[in-house]
Design a protein around this motif. Structure first.
Motif, short mmCIF file in Angstrom:
data_model
loop_
_atom_site.label_atom_id
_atom_site.label_comp_id
_atom_site.label_asym_id
_atom_site.label_seq_id
_atom_site.Cartn_x
_atom_site.Cartn_y
_atom_site.Cartn_z
N LYS A 168 -25.50 -47.97 -50.92
CA LYS A 168 -25.45 -46.95 -49.88
C LYS A 168 -26.83 -46.35 -49.63
O LYS A 168 -27.23 -46.08 -48.50
CB LYS A 168 -24.47 -45.84 -50.26
CG LYS A 168 -23.02 -46.23 -50.11
CD LYS A 168 -22.11 -45.08 -50.48
CE LYS A 168 -20.66 -45.47 -50.35
NZ LYS A 168 -19.75 -44.38 -50.71
N ARG A 169 -27.57 -46.12 -50.69
CA ARG A 169 -28.91 -45.54 -50.58
C ARG A 169 -29.86 -46.50 -49.85
O ARG A 169 -30.64 -46.08 -49.00
CB ARG A 169 -29.43 -45.24 -51.98
CG ARG A 169 -30.64 -44.40 -52.02
CD ARG A 169 -30.25 -42.95 -51.74
NE ARG A 169 -31.46 -42.17 -51.89
CZ ARG A 169 -31.83 -41.24 -51.05
NH1 ARG A 169 -31.07 -40.93 -50.04
NH2 ARG A 169 -32.94 -40.60 -51.22
N LEU A 170 -29.79 -47.80 -50.19
CA LEU A 170 -30.63 -48.80 -49.51
C LEU A 170 -30.29 -48.89 -48.03
O LEU A 170 -31.17 -49.00 -47.18
CB LEU A 170 -30.47 -50.16 -50.18
CG LEU A 170 -31.08 -50.31 -51.57
CD1 LEU A 170 -30.68 -51.64 -52.19
CD2 LEU A 170 -32.59 -50.18 -51.53
N ALA A 171 -28.98 -48.84 -47.71
CA ALA A 171 -28.57 -48.90 -46.30
C ALA A 171 -29.03 -47.66 -45.55
O ALA A 171 -29.46 -47.75 -44.39
CB ALA A 171 -27.06 -49.04 -46.22
N ALA A 172 -28.96 -46.50 -46.18
CA ALA A 172 -29.39 -45.25 -45.54
C ALA A 172 -30.88 -45.26 -45.24
O ALA A 172 -31.33 -44.72 -44.23
CB ALA A 172 -29.03 -44.06 -46.41
N LEU A 173 -31.64 -45.91 -46.11
CA LEU A 173 -33.09 -45.98 -45.90
C LEU A 173 -33.49 -47.14 -45.00
O LEU A 173 -34.67 -47.28 -44.67
CB LEU A 173 -33.79 -46.12 -47.26
CG LEU A 173 -33.68 -44.90 -48.19
CD1 LEU A 173 -34.26 -45.24 -49.56
CD2 LEU A 173 -34.39 -43.71 -47.57
N GLY A 174 -32.51 -47.97 -44.63
CA GLY A 174 -32.81 -49.10 -43.74
C GLY A 174 -33.51 -50.25 -44.44
O GLY A 174 -34.17 -51.06 -43.80
N LEU A 175 -33.38 -50.33 -45.75
CA LEU A 175 -34.02 -51.39 -46.51
C LEU A 175 -33.10 -52.60 -46.60
O LEU A 175 -31.89 -52.46 -46.79
CB LEU A 175 -34.38 -50.90 -47.91
CG LEU A 175 -35.35 -49.73 -47.96
CD1 LEU A 175 -35.51 -49.24 -49.38
CD2 LEU A 175 -36.68 -50.13 -47.38
N LYS A 176 -33.66 -53.78 -46.45
CA LYS A 176 -32.89 -55.02 -46.52
C LYS A 176 -33.53 -55.93 -47.55
O LYS A 176 -34.59 -55.63 -48.09
CB LYS A 176 -32.89 -55.72 -45.16
CG LYS A 176 -32.24 -54.90 -44.06
CD LYS A 176 -32.31 -55.61 -42.75
CE LYS A 176 -31.71 -54.76 -41.65
NZ LYS A 176 -31.82 -55.39 -40.36
N ARG A 177 -32.84 -57.06 -47.79
CA ARG A 177 -33.38 -58.02 -48.73
C ARG A 177 -34.71 -58.58 -48.26
O ARG A 177 -35.62 -58.79 -49.03
CB ARG A 177 -32.38 -59.17 -48.90
CG ARG A 177 -31.79 -59.20 -50.26
CD ARG A 177 -30.77 -60.28 -50.39
NE ARG A 177 -31.40 -61.57 -50.56
CZ ARG A 177 -30.80 -62.71 -50.31
NH1 ARG A 177 -29.58 -62.74 -49.84
NH2 ARG A 177 -31.41 -63.83 -50.49
N ARG A 178 -34.77 -58.82 -46.96
CA ARG A 178 -36.01 -59.38 -46.40
C ARG A 178 -36.28 -58.71 -45.06
O ARG A 178 -35.38 -58.32 -44.36
CB ARG A 178 -35.86 -60.87 -46.11
CG ARG A 178 -35.47 -61.71 -47.24
CD ARG A 178 -35.37 -63.13 -46.74
NE ARG A 178 -34.53 -63.90 -47.64
CZ ARG A 178 -34.14 -65.11 -47.40
NH1 ARG A 178 -34.50 -65.70 -46.30
NH2 ARG A 178 -33.40 -65.76 -48.25
N ASN A 179 -37.51 -58.61 -44.72
CA ASN A 179 -37.90 -58.24 -43.37
C ASN A 179 -38.36 -59.52 -42.69
O ASN A 179 -39.48 -59.96 -42.84
CB ASN A 179 -39.03 -57.20 -43.36
CG ASN A 179 -38.50 -55.81 -43.59
OD1 ASN A 179 -37.36 -55.54 -43.26
ND2 ASN A 179 -39.32 -54.95 -44.15
N VAL A 180 -37.44 -60.13 -41.95
CA VAL A 180 -37.68 -61.44 -41.36
C VAL A 180 -38.07 -61.27 -39.91
O VAL A 180 -37.41 -60.57 -39.15
CB VAL A 180 -36.41 -62.32 -41.47
CG1 VAL A 180 -36.63 -63.65 -40.81
CG2 VAL A 180 -36.02 -62.48 -42.92
N VAL A 181 -39.13 -61.93 -39.52
CA VAL A 181 -39.53 -61.97 -38.13
C VAL A 181 -39.05 -63.31 -37.57
O VAL A 181 -39.42 -64.37 -38.06
CB VAL A 181 -41.07 -61.86 -37.98
CG1 VAL A 181 -41.47 -61.96 -36.53
CG2 VAL A 181 -41.55 -60.56 -38.60
N GLU A 182 -38.17 -63.24 -36.57
CA GLU A 182 -37.59 -64.46 -36.02
C GLU A 182 -38.60 -65.20 -35.15
O GLU A 182 -39.48 -64.61 -34.54
CB GLU A 182 -36.35 -64.13 -35.20
CG GLU A 182 -35.17 -63.72 -36.04
CD GLU A 182 -33.88 -63.71 -35.24
OE1 GLU A 182 -33.86 -64.26 -34.13
OE2 GLU A 182 -32.90 -63.16 -35.75
#
Length: 110
Positions: free
Chosen positions: A13-27
């Motif tokens: 929940k804390r990671l989702a609230a901060l907008g953090l994901k497993r990867r920051n992928v640029v498509e």
């Protein structure tokens, strides 16, 4: 060391609230992906589903793209063209009721 115990649910929940994901992928740009899909559909890979096409784009072209984007691009690419009425007929059977004496077969002009 600090003896802090954190639950997995709280952490997620804390990671989702901060907008953090497993990867920051640029498509990869859609124009490049669209062209690669067009090229693959003209080869023997014309009958691939979106998952296999997505994997092919990752391995062969080294593209980073979402599977839903590949699904959308394939839906746009695949069109069904018919020369007119009575040109193509589709036949199908439904055999679930066959053991009870009800074989069902249908045909429709496509």
């Amino acid at each position: 060391m600090h003896h802090v115990v954190v639950g997995l649910t709280w952490l997620k929940k804390r990671l989702a609230a901060l907008g953090l994901k497993r990867r920051n992928v640029v498509e990869t740009r859609l124009t490049l992906v669209h062209q690669a899909i067009k090229n693959e559909l003209q080869t023997s890979n014309c009958c691939l589903g979106y998952r296999v096409m997505w994997r092919l784009l990752q391995l062969k072209y080294r593209y980073t793209i979402k599977g839903s984007t590949v699904m959308m691009l394939l839906a746009v690419q695949r069109t069904y063209v018919n020369k007119g009425p009575n040109w193509c007929w589709h036949i199908d059977g439904y055999d679930k009721l066959k053991p009870f004496g009800f074989p069902i077969h249908a045909c429709i002009d496509g």
